[in-house]
Design an enzyme around this catalytic site. Sequence first.
Site, PDB file in Angstrom:
ATOM      1  N   PRO A   1     -29.614 109.160 -14.034  1.00  0.00           N
ATOM      2  CA  PRO A   1     -28.415 108.760 -14.781  1.00  0.00           C
ATOM      3  C   PRO A   1     -27.165 109.415 -14.198  1.00  0.00           C
ATOM      4  CG  PRO A   1     -29.604 110.432 -16.010  1.00  0.00           C
ATOM      5  CD  PRO A   1     -30.461 110.100 -14.818  1.00  0.00           C
TER       6      PRO A   1
ATOM      7  N   SER B   1     -24.060 108.597 -13.641  1.00  0.00           N
ATOM      8  CA  SER B   1     -22.756 108.556 -14.315  1.00  0.00           C
ATOM      9  C   SER B   1     -22.695 109.608 -15.405  1.00  0.00           C
ATOM     10  CB  SER B   1     -22.514 107.172 -14.905  1.00  0.00           C
ATOM     11  OG  SER B   1     -22.607 106.168 -13.922  1.00  0.00           O
ATOM     12  N   ASP B   2     -23.776 109.741 -16.173  1.00  0.00           N
ATOM     13  CA  ASP B   2     -23.839 110.760 -17.221  1.00  0.00           C
ATOM     14  C   ASP B   2     -23.715 112.162 -16.631  1.00  0.00           C
ATOM     15  OD1 ASP B   2     -24.114 109.265 -19.597  1.00  0.00           O
ATOM     16  OD2 ASP B   2     -26.251 108.970 -19.235  1.00  0.00           O
ATOM     17  N   ILE B   3     -24.539 112.439 -15.623  1.00  0.00           N
ATOM     18  CA  ILE B   3     -24.557 113.776 -15.027  1.00  0.00           C
ATOM     19  C   ILE B   3     -23.222 114.083 -14.358  1.00  0.00           C
ATOM     20  CG2 ILE B   3     -25.699 115.293 -13.377  1.00  0.00           C
ATOM     21  CD1 ILE B   3     -27.363 114.545 -15.864  1.00  0.00           C
TER      22      ILE B   3
ATOM     23  N   GLY C   1     -20.610 114.915 -16.922  1.00  0.00           N
ATOM     24  CA  GLY C   1     -20.833 116.267 -17.421  1.00  0.00           C
ATOM     25  C   GLY C   1     -20.350 117.326 -16.444  1.00  0.00           C
TER      26      GLY C   1
END
Length: 397
Positions: A164, A166-168, A171
Amino acid sequence: MSRSALSDVRVIDCTHVIAGAYCSMLLADLGADVIKVEPITGENNRINNPTSNFRPFELANRNKRGIAVDIQRPEGAGVLRRLARTADVFVENFRPGVFDRLGLGYEDLRAENPSLIYCSISGFGHSGPYRERGGFDLVAQAMSGIMSFTGEIGGTRPVAAGVPMSDIAAGCFGALGILAALNHRRATGEGQKVESSLLESALGFAVWETGLYLATGEVAVPRGSRHRLAAPYEALKTADGYIAVGVTSQRLWKRFCQALTVPDLETDPRFATPTERIANRDQLQERIEAILARGPTAHWEELLLAQGVPCGPVNTIAQAVNDPQIVARGLLAEVEGRRFTRAPVMLSETPVAVRTGAASVGQHTREVLADAGFADQEIKDLAACGAVGLGSPPQAS
């Protein structure tokens, strides 16, 4: 252990799922006191697969103290506003506007604590035409263009990255912004708002592809594992798997051919120069893989490394986490019977550490509120009206 890099930083973590929780996890691994705020019933991500020992919630919520607060109740929102007075950082990753409506937006909490750093992570950012949209990693990968150039050569169906990203990335960029804001505050005393979004973070990772398009107008297409400016620079099939090889210069090409012990490969006019190797890379791959088919990956890795050619096996995740280099660097940490990957950064004087696993729902509510100056009767009254959850009662010693 040496003092942690962020041991003097307190973070209120009002995040859920991955992007925001990963941001605050990085700060926690660096030593910050991160207070994870969950609904009284627990975050949805706590749901476990009944057929597996896999617990998704634990992945990004280790090293945090856990409190349970119903922020939909005025009393619960009031608890967070009061906690914000004692905090350095506040992190949330809900849709834009949600926390403003609860009286927990940036302006609300800045009124409580002008030096507060307020980080919002969202799908598309707090301005622009897509502001109100919910954000998912897959959607961000699609809209950033990444899925259009990920996959096998000539592939026509979009392919998402296997992680993932984009999520990481959101963050990581959120944590980077927080660290920059903390440095600014030390110089000026001023807090500020920090933003990162899934879409912008994904596009920020596509630095080669955006640079190519902006400079030349060329639109990236799927290339498998190949590099657009070098050959062979890709994963190549061997007798028992694949080996990734990076040949980026004429010097390395000569050494690569020496390792394969096929003299006529180096002298073949189709592959004589970097330009010709790129132009004839299909034939080059076919020729090299015919040679590599004669032995296993480990055999070719040994020969190539002996010649100084950058290479490595294409591992499964099981092979990767047990690789001797990963073990030697201490990337995996075990705590409370669970193994985690720590934040992948090394600090010589303030080491990164995984100290605790994920807290149970409301495990530290009483402790955190008492630290913030709540009287015992106040805590009992908040629990009685359903504004906070106190978790399981403490065990008698």
